[in-house]
Design an enzyme around this catalytic site. Structure first.
Site, PDB file in Angstrom:
ATOM      1  CD  GLN A  78      -3.276   1.107   1.970  1.00 32.40           C
ATOM      2  OE1 GLN A  78      -3.243  -0.036   2.758  1.00 32.40           O
ATOM      3  NE2 GLN A  78      -4.083   2.039   1.996  1.00 32.40           N
ATOM      4  CG  PHE A  79       1.110   3.976  -3.620  1.00 32.64           C
ATOM      5  CD1 PHE A  79       1.219   5.229  -3.797  1.00 32.64           C
ATOM      6  CD2 PHE A  79       0.155   3.095  -4.272  1.00 32.64           C
ATOM      7  CE1 PHE A  79       0.057   5.760  -4.353  1.00 32.64           C
ATOM      8  CE2 PHE A  79      -0.648   3.584  -5.119  1.00 32.64           C
ATOM      9  CZ  PHE A  79      -0.655   5.095  -4.928  1.00 32.64           C
ATOM     10  CB  THR A  80      -2.100   5.266   0.072  1.00 33.89           C
ATOM     11  OG1 THR A  80      -2.611   4.125   0.599  1.00 33.89           O
ATOM     12  CG2 THR A  80      -2.817   5.076  -1.518  1.00 33.89           C
TER      13      THR A  80
END
Length: 149
Positions: A78-80
C-alpha cells in the site's frame, strides 16, 4: 518501510473477484516502501513482525508473538501509507518507492518471514484490491523502519 499491523481473527484480499490471499488468526499488514528503503529495512520489518508480542498469554497479557500462537500473515502492498497530506488537499506520494523497487522489497520481506516458519499470503502488487478483515481487539500497531533505530 512503513507498516500498519492489525491483529486479526481472519483477513482476505480479493482482486477482480479472485481471492489472492486469505488467513485465519494472525496479522493483516499494510506495507509501504519508501524511497531509499533497502533489504535491511525489509529484514528489520520482518524481524519486528515475527517478534511483536501482541497476542495474549495465559494471564491475559499481550506477551505472545505470531510465531508463538501459530498465526499467519497477510501482506498487502500500500504505497498510500507514504502519502503526505500536510500541504493542500491532495496527498503527495513522492516519498513512495517506485514499483520496480517496492515489489522486490515486499517479496524479500515475505521470504524472510517464511524462513522464520510463518505462513504468509499476499495481495497482488499494483492491483485494485478489496481487503476484508476482522480486527481482534482491536489491536493496531504502526511500525516505521526509519523510526526504530
Amino acid at each position: 518501510m512503513r507498516m500498519v499491523v492489525q491483529r486479526v481473527t481472519r483477513a482476505s484480499v480479493t482482486v477482480d473477484g479472485e481471492v489472492t490471499g486469505k488467513i485465519g488468526r494472525g496479522y493483516m499488514v499494510l506495507v509501504g516502501a519508501e524511497v531509499g528503503d533497502t533489504e535491511a529495512d525489509a529484514r528489520l520489518c520482518a524481524d519486528k513482525l515475527a517478534g511483536l508480542r501482541v497476542f495474549v498469554d495465559d494471564e491475559d497479557k499481550m506477551n505472545r508473538s505470531v510465531l508463538d500462537v501459530g498465526g499467519e500473515i497477510l501482506l498487502v502492498s500500500q504505497f498510500t501509507l507514504l502519502g503526505d497530506a500536510r500541504h493542500g488537499r491532495r496527498p503527495s506520494f513522492i516519498a513512495a518507492a517506485r514499483p520496480e523497487v517496492a515489489e522486490p522489497l515486499l517479496e524479500t520481506m515475505k521470504a524472510m518471514l517464511e524462513e522464520k516458519g510463518l505462513h504468509v499470503e499476499t495481495g497482488r502488487f499494483r492491483a485494485h484490491m478489496d481487503v476484508e478483515l476482522v480486527n481482534d481487539g482491536p489491536v493496531t500497531i504502526l511500525i516505521d523502519s526509519r523510526k526504530v533505530f
